[in-house]
Scaffold this motif. Structure first.
Motif: not given
Length: 255
Positions: A160, A207-208, A210-211, A214-215
């Protein structure tokens, strides 16, 4: 590799290459005239074409007016490592033209507008225009610093953190040549391509991203990326833009 094509000439002062030089040192009229002559020829490189192939002789340079490319190494396993993304204002041919054979390959990500420059002409420019030569030293230093940060990415940063750092690096580089706003830029790479820069698979990059969304750190719309929380993203990626900034020599006299 490329085809000759007549195009409307962009004023040399507005060229991204000149913009980047001027970030390091203020150029005078004679410098501008020399650059205007250097950038007088145009070629178009088509999408996905190899501009440089590792292991082959390469004895000229191409200055990028528009478009993007990747400098990469292809391993025997078929895996690809992108060592840098080439953006408008960059020079294609470093360090290939200084070795007997090219040590990396370079491929166009889309159609590119380039200025072919014989190595002898480029050398003469550096010898005759000391301000330009001094600014070009910064080009080389900045390139080395980018590679060093990418080594740190692969060796010590978490996935990340790597992605956060790379996104901020791209934003900063594109801002420097007028290709990005304060927080938004067009990402020239696919998610797989981003993975080949930061050492992750395409699905892992997805996925990263998406993270990060989301943050509340970034927003993504296709290839359009927007940094929503600049301070938090900089802290996450430990991003300090000094390695991309100009050298502190503006205003000094170079004779």
């Amino acid at each position: 590799m490329a085809v000759q094509r007549k195009m409307a000439a962009k004023p040399v002062r507005d060229h991204p290459f000149t913009t980047r030089l001027n970030r390091s040192i203020e150029l005078d009229d004679a410098d501008m005239a020399a650059l205007d002559l250097l950038l007088s020829r145009w070629v178009i490189a088509k999408k996905a074409k190899d501009l440089i192939v590792e292991g082959y002789e390469y004895r000229s340079l191409h200055i990028v007016e528009s478009g993007f490319a990747i400098r990469y190494k292809l391993l025997h396993s078929g895996k690809r490592q992108i060592v840098n993304v080439i953006v408008p204002g960059d020079i294609i041919g470093f360090p290939a033209c200084f070795y007997e054979d090219a040590v990396f390959s370079v491929a166009a990500l889309g159609d590119m507008s380039l200025h072919p420059v014989p190595l002898d002409s480029f050398t003469d420019l550096c010898l005759n225009r000391p301000k330009i030569a001094t600014a070009l030293v910064w080009f080389a230093a900045r390139e080395a610093a980018i590679y060093a940060e990418h080594v740190i990415d692969a060796g010590r940063r978490e996935p990340l953190e790597r992605l956060a750092h790379f996104l901020l690096e791209m934003l900063t580089r594109l801002q420097a040549v007028g290709c990005a706003s304060e927080r938004t830029f067009g990402m020239p790479l696919s998610q797989e391509g981003i993975g080949d820069v930061v050492g992750l698979s395409g699905p892992h990059v997805n996925r990263m991203l998406g993270e990060l969304r989301n943050q509340g750190l970034v927003a993504v719309n296709g290839h359009q990326f927007t940094v929503v929380d600049m301070a938090a993203l900089q802290i996450l990626g430990e991003f300090r833009p000094a390695y991309l900034d100009r050298v502190p020599i503006r205003g000094r006299s170079l004779q």
